[in-house]
Design an enzyme around this catalytic site. Sequence first.
Site, PDB file in Angstrom:
ATOM      1  CE  LYS A 202     -67.321  29.380  17.925  1.00 20.21           C
ATOM      2  NZ  LYS A 202     -68.566  28.607  17.879  1.00 20.21           N
ATOM      3  CE  LYS A 256     -65.170  26.033  17.943  1.00 19.36           C
ATOM      4  NZ  LYS A 256     -66.672  25.939  18.120  1.00 19.36           N
TER       5      LYS A 256
HETATM    6  C1  PBG Z   1     -71.201  26.740  16.704  1.00 19.89           C
HETATM    7  C2  PBG Z   1     -70.098  25.959  16.724  1.00 19.89           C
HETATM    8  C3  PBG Z   1     -69.162  25.693  15.866  1.00 19.89           C
HETATM    9  C4  PBG Z   1     -68.049  25.094  16.165  1.00 19.89           C
HETATM   10  C5  PBG Z   1     -68.456  24.341  17.541  1.00 19.89           C
HETATM   11  N1  PBG Z   1     -69.568  25.064  17.721  1.00 19.89           N
HETATM   12  C6  PBG Z   1     -69.084  26.534  14.631  1.00 19.89           C
HETATM   13  C7  PBG Z   1     -69.126  27.651  14.313  1.00 19.89           C
HETATM   14  O1  PBG Z   1     -69.069  28.778  15.038  1.00 19.89           O
HETATM   15  O2  PBG Z   1     -69.873  28.150  13.083  1.00 19.89           O
HETATM   16  C8  PBG Z   1     -66.906  24.704  15.597  1.00 19.89           C
HETATM   17  C9  PBG Z   1     -66.326  23.341  15.770  1.00 19.89           C
HETATM   18  C10 PBG Z   1     -65.329  22.740  14.671  1.00 19.89           C
HETATM   19  O3  PBG Z   1     -65.085  23.341  13.686  1.00 19.89           O
HETATM   20  O4  PBG Z   1     -64.817  21.652  14.853  1.00 19.89           O
HETATM   21  N2  PBG Z   1     -71.813  27.149  17.765  1.00 19.89           N
END
Ligand code: PBG
Length: 332
Positions: A202, A256
């Site tokens: 991520k 991601k």
């Molecule tokens: C945070 C989380 C995020 C997303 C999913 N879980 C955002 C972040 O890490 O700030 C992003 C998902 C998206 O942008 O659709 N735990």
Amino acid sequence: MRPTQAPFPATRLRRLRKSEAIRSLVRENSLSPADFIWPVFVRDGEGVSEPIASMPGVHRLSVDLVVKAAQEAFALGIPCICLFPYTDPSLKTEDCAEAWNPENLSNRATRAIKAAVPDMLVMTDVALDPYNINGHDGFVENGEIVNDRTVEALVKQTLSQAEAGADIIGPSDMMDGRIAAMRTALESDGHTNVLILSYAAKYASGFYGPFRDAVGASGALKGDKKTYQMDPANSDEAMRLIERDLMQGADMVMVKPGMPYLDICRRAKDMFGAPTYAYQVSGEYSMIAGAADRGWLDHDKVMLESLMCFKRSGCDGVLTYFAPQAARLLNG
Ligand code: PBG
């Protein structure tokens, strides 16, 4: 692999593209509603469907409407729904205790969906950011996002989600050692069949902006997430993270964001052969939906093309806000 072929005109590659029939015969990948995990935003109340300004077409739904949406999605052939709570700011604290409250929004929604659509998979999000007064995925001490104390909290959150009936736990926090800790706790608490889909690779991405609006974390977040989420410049590191999470008991892994990171998806699938998913994140959704709203892109064409690209890059499936719209189109 280097395809063997005779020189022109013995080989005319356009022969294989001449009609829809031949194109369908040689098509290497396919897309179906069974490839989708549908992320939804849950909020308090009843009969509430609240539009999210930065995600045209996406709404925060109260639990009763999430259940209805889940029923419809499952009928369309979508096997899995993924819950993200919009937590009332008054419930956000420094100790994030709401994260493992059996009665929190995510757990209530999980129970309601499993009661109404038992065969649909419910995936839940493990991370502290929806509950954290600091907006971070972990505890903050003297400006540092601390790892080990956060992992203890993530384990409590995991167990409360498993207890509520979650089928797939989705740790999105990027702390070190969380998968092993969560797996050990799930095994010793008898949740031996609960799956973990690890947000393994991520990235610290600007494409999450609309999501943070959707879960109400934008205002709360101080600083950035670069000490735990990955540097977009890195690829080898993603392989190390994925390998580590598989070795600690993740059943499935995720990359991601999605579309800007398809090279990572391909590498991951080729290297490990594990069930591999990409998250087409909020910003990717909004780029397509927003441009289509202005008449700059053909919505349906671009939506399906973007989703097919995940399959081509080696993904087994994709988390996408387009899931019901795409499923309806694919079902004709
Ligand atoms: C945070 C989380 C995020 C997303 C999913 N879980 C955002 C972040 O890490 O700030 C992003 C998902 C998206 O942008 O659709 N735990």
